[in-house]
Design a protein around this motif. Structure first.
Motif, PDB file in Angstrom:
ATOM      1  N   LYS A  17       0.845  -1.201   0.000  1.00  0.00           N
ATOM      2  CA  LYS A  17       0.000   0.000   0.000  1.00  0.00           C
ATOM      3  C   LYS A  17       0.876   1.244   0.000  1.00  0.00           C
ATOM      4  O   LYS A  17       1.733   1.422   0.856  1.00  0.00           O
ATOM      5  N   CYS A  72      -0.133   2.430   5.157  1.00  0.00           N
ATOM      6  CA  CYS A  72       0.768   2.523   4.006  1.00  0.00           C
ATOM      7  C   CYS A  72       2.162   2.055   4.403  1.00  0.00           C
ATOM      8  O   CYS A  72       2.618   2.338   5.505  1.00  0.00           O
ATOM      9  N   TYR A  95      -3.531   2.177  -2.596  1.00  0.00           N
ATOM     10  CA  TYR A  95      -2.925   3.484  -2.359  1.00  0.00           C
ATOM     11  C   TYR A  95      -3.892   4.399  -1.610  1.00  0.00           C
ATOM     12  O   TYR A  95      -5.104   4.207  -1.645  1.00  0.00           O
TER      13      TYR A  95
END
Length: 102
Positions: A32, A90, A63
């Motif tokens: 991610k 992320c 994302y």
């Protein structure tokens, strides 16, 4: 004052005509991405943002977009982006900026 430290900064820069089209075929460093863009409209208007997100999807990478980054960001802006990365799970950063063309 003793200033001993080790620094490891694994940064990969892809630069040049056609490199954006290779992104989806590359082994990316995580699952991610925190996608950093400025608050400007250029990456949206010229289609670069759509091209990047399509390449990330091709690579099977999720994302999150952080769109308040500007040149020489303040500590507060950097910390907001870091918080966004943490909140969204992320594990790497992908930044877009400058003048992009095809």
């Amino acid at each position: 004052m003793n200033m001993d430290f080790n620094l490891f900064t694994p940064t990969k820069l892809l630069f040049g005509r056609g490199k954006l089209n290779e992104l989806g075929n590359r082994k990316l460093p995580g699952k991610k991405a925190l996608l950093l863009i400025s608050s400007g409209k250029s990456v949206k208007v010229n289609g670069t943002l759509d091209r990047v997100t399509a390449q990330l999807e091709k690579a099977g990478v999720a994302y999150t977009i952080c769109n308040n980054i500007h040149e020489n960001p303040s500590k507060e802006v950097v910390m907001e982006a870091a918080a966004c990365a943490k909140e969204n799970g992320c594990d790497f950063v992908l930044a877009l900026g400058g003048r992009c063309s095809t």
